[in-house]
Design an enzyme around this catalytic site. Structure first.
Site, PDB file in Angstrom:
ATOM      1  N   CYS A 140     -14.408  10.158  -3.378  1.00  0.00           N
ATOM      2  CA  CYS A 140     -14.415   9.575  -4.721  1.00  0.00           C
ATOM      3  C   CYS A 140     -15.723   9.947  -5.397  1.00  0.00           C
ATOM      4  O   CYS A 140     -16.736  10.191  -4.734  1.00  0.00           O
ATOM      5  CB  CYS A 140     -14.193   8.061  -4.686  1.00  0.00           C
ATOM      6  SG  CYS A 140     -15.600   7.073  -4.186  1.00  0.00           S
ATOM      7  N   CYS A 168     -16.038   6.919   0.836  1.00  0.00           N
ATOM      8  CA  CYS A 168     -15.705   6.497  -0.517  1.00  0.00           C
ATOM      9  C   CYS A 168     -16.465   5.208  -0.797  1.00  0.00           C
ATOM     10  O   CYS A 168     -17.301   4.791   0.002  1.00  0.00           O
ATOM     11  CB  CYS A 168     -14.202   6.349  -0.727  1.00  0.00           C
ATOM     12  SG  CYS A 168     -13.417   5.010   0.163  1.00  0.00           S
ATOM     13  N   CYS A 204     -24.101   9.050  -2.388  1.00  0.00           N
ATOM     14  CA  CYS A 204     -24.067   9.390  -0.963  1.00  0.00           C
ATOM     15  C   CYS A 204     -25.476   9.390  -0.391  1.00  0.00           C
ATOM     16  O   CYS A 204     -26.372  10.044  -0.923  1.00  0.00           O
ATOM     17  CB  CYS A 204     -23.432  10.760  -0.764  1.00  0.00           C
ATOM     18  SG  CYS A 204     -23.210  11.206   0.971  1.00  0.00           S
TER      19      CYS A 204
END
Length: 141
Positions: A79, A7, A86
């Site tokens: 999230c 996250c 990412c």
């Protein structure tokens, strides 16, 4: 199976997911958690997890780059912001997005500590329900 729960802050949702995986999937999943912008462990997340019998108080808020040398099987973003930012992982790691509401953001509008804790509890329980489906639900995707 090595799973990284990712996250933004690695303070709440990813810590909860790692804690649940250690609690309900020991021996099946080797869980890790990290953030794209870590900022410390959230005390209300620690509190509601303790209520459920899971101690995450010794968790460390880590940057995802600290774990780049680990060969994860899966990276699960919990999230939307982490899903969008990412990083790329080497090897055959697979990605999965399971977005959950952000308790600290929602709790800012709570009228009392009890209302804030109820938000954290709801998300805690949603994350547990998701973790309980692992790893089978990942292979269905």
């Amino acid at each position: 199976m090595k799973i990284l729960f990712l996250c933004t802050g690695n303070s709440c949702r990813s810590q909860m997911a790692e804690g649940w995986a250690r609690h309900v999937k020991a021996g099946i999943i080797e869980p890790w958690s990290a953030g794209t912008e870590p900022h410390g462990l959230n005390p209300l997340a620690v509190k509601v997890m303790a209520e459920a019998g899971v101690d995450i108080s010794r968790g460390q808020s880590k940057h995802v780059n600290e774990l780049k040398t680990i060969d994860f099987d899966w990276v699960i973003t919990v999230c939307d912001a982490a899903n969008e930012s990412c990083p790329v992982f080497p090897g055959t790691v697979k990605r999965y997005h399971a977005g959950f509401d952000d308790p600290p953001r929602l709790a800012k509008n709570a009228g009392s500590e009890q209302e804030a804790l109820d938000i954290y509890r709801r998300v805690r329980d949603e994350i547990r329900a998701f973790v309980e489906t692992l790893p089978d639900s990942l292979h269905a995707k």
